[in-house]
Design an enzyme around this catalytic site. Structure first.
Site, PDB file in Angstrom:
ATOM      1  N   THR A  31     -67.750  42.239   7.940  1.00  0.00           N
ATOM      2  CA  THR A  31     -67.755  40.783   7.874  1.00  0.00           C
ATOM      3  C   THR A  31     -69.077  40.289   7.309  1.00  0.00           C
ATOM      4  OG1 THR A  31     -67.184  38.762   9.057  1.00  0.00           O
ATOM      5  CG2 THR A  31     -68.454  40.395  10.299  1.00  0.00           C
ATOM      6  N   LYS A  90     -70.025  41.646   2.958  1.00  0.00           N
ATOM      7  CA  LYS A  90     -68.786  41.938   2.220  1.00  0.00           C
ATOM      8  C   LYS A  90     -69.003  42.257   0.737  1.00  0.00           C
ATOM      9  CE  LYS A  90     -65.552  39.102   4.942  1.00  0.00           C
ATOM     10  NZ  LYS A  90     -64.496  38.085   4.838  1.00  0.00           N
ATOM     11  N   GLY A 113     -61.424  25.058  -2.522  1.00  0.00           N
ATOM     12  CA  GLY A 113     -62.517  25.955  -2.171  1.00  0.00           C
ATOM     13  C   GLY A 113     -62.716  27.011  -3.236  1.00  0.00           C
ATOM     14  N   ALA A 114     -63.935  27.536  -3.293  1.00  0.00           N
ATOM     15  CA  ALA A 114     -64.238  28.588  -4.275  1.00  0.00           C
ATOM     16  C   ALA A 114     -65.253  29.570  -3.691  1.00  0.00           C
ATOM     17  CB  ALA A 114     -64.779  27.955  -5.559  1.00  0.00           C
TER      18      ALA A 114
END
Ligand code: NAP
Length: 274
Positions: free
Chosen positions: A64, A68, A127-128
């Site tokens: 997490t 990542k 979102g991006a």
């Protein structure tokens, strides 16, 4: 029972104290009677942690934030979708060979496919960030018609360039939702503790729209509540979280996950959180 043959799986990240992954995975092992255990490790320095996976023979690892992306450079093999996304949240250790996957992508697509076909559907993805990137790659594979809208337009543009598909824009283009089939919120807006906000004014929602909010805490976000109030089909963010964990469970153990008990455990952990 933990003994000398127990196979260890774990989560690495920082922070990890609030993660629900240990509860979900361990209840799955217990239900199937598998000699596995799952722990969470707070990891500040990634490289020695990855060396530790090999040295200790840890079978599977969930990765997490904030690791990542950095983790890719320490792996022996990377699944093609994870490579395209540029992020790995799952590592399988097969006899000392570490292979990385992205189960966020698979989890999101499974949650969507439970409610709708995706091919040819007009999808507005809000979102991006990291999660949006995983979902955008999944949507591309499923042949969706994609529009990515983000507060920072340059990031939406970059994501469209990455997947070589779709349109992009800022949050001034939210009216495009009016003619969309599927809306996905992959921003962090609406997440605990600022739960009473949404990026999407209710006037842009319509009853034929399928609304998927990947925010899972709270279980029912303001966006989901408003979508339900005008009879949209809705998909909770916890479903993506559940299905990505199920993908990991099956990769780590080779057994079909006991979905029902894992889902109940996840919902209980979520309710205990707030
Ligand atoms: P991230 O990489 O930090 O991206 C955050 C995104 O939210 C960016 O697009 C950002 O826009 C946007 N955003 C943040 N605050 C905003 C605001 N006030 N108004 C408009 N847009 C705003 O985070 P992430 O890892 O992608 O995660 C996003 C959310 O998804 C989090 O709530 C996370 O918990 C959730 N998530 C859920 C799952 C699941 O399994 N259900 C999996 C992963 C993540 P800018 O680019 O303009 O900053």
């Amino acid at each position: 029972m933990i003994d000398a043959k127990t196979k260890l799986c774990c989560l690495i990240g920082n922070p990890v104290e609030h993660s629900m992954s240990p509860a979900i995975h361990n209840v799955g092992y217990k239900t199937l009677g598998l000699n596995y255990a799952y722990l969470a490790f707070k990891v500040l320095n990634l490289k020695p942690a990855i060396q530790g996976i090999k040295a200790l023979g840890i079978r599977g690892v969930s990765v997490t934030l904030p690791h990542k992306v950095e983790v890719l450079k320490y792996l022996d093999k990377i699944d093609s979708k994870a490579k395209e996304i540029g992020a790995v949240n799952t590592i399988v250790n097969a006899n000392g060979i570490l292979k990385g996957y992205n189960s966020d992508c698979l989890g999101a697509i499974k949650a969507l496919k439970e409610k709708t076909n995706i091919a040819g559907k007009k999808v507005v993805l809000l979102g991006a960030g990291g999660a949006a990137r995983a979902i955008a790659v999944g949507l591309k594979v499923q042949k969706a018609n994609i529009t990515i809208l983000n507060r920072t337009v340059s990031k939406a543009k970059k994501l469209v360039q990455l997947i070589k598909l779709g349109k992009f824009g800022g949050l001034d283009k939210l009216q495009l939702i009016k003619s969309a089939d599927i809306l996905i919120n992959a921003t962090s807006v609406g997440m605990y503790p600022r739960i009473n906000i949404t990026t999407v004014p209710k006037k842009f929602l319509h009853p034929k729209l399928i609304v998927f909010d990947i925010v899972y805490n709270p279980k029912e976000t303001r966006l989901i509540k408003e979508a339900k109030s005008i009879s949209c089909k809705t998909i909770y963010g916890y479903k993506m979280l559940l299905y990505q964990a199920i993908t990991q469970f099956e990769l780590f153990t080779g057994y079909k996950a006991p979905v029902e008990i894992m889902e109940k455990t996840l919902i209980k952990s979520l309710e205990r959180k707030n």
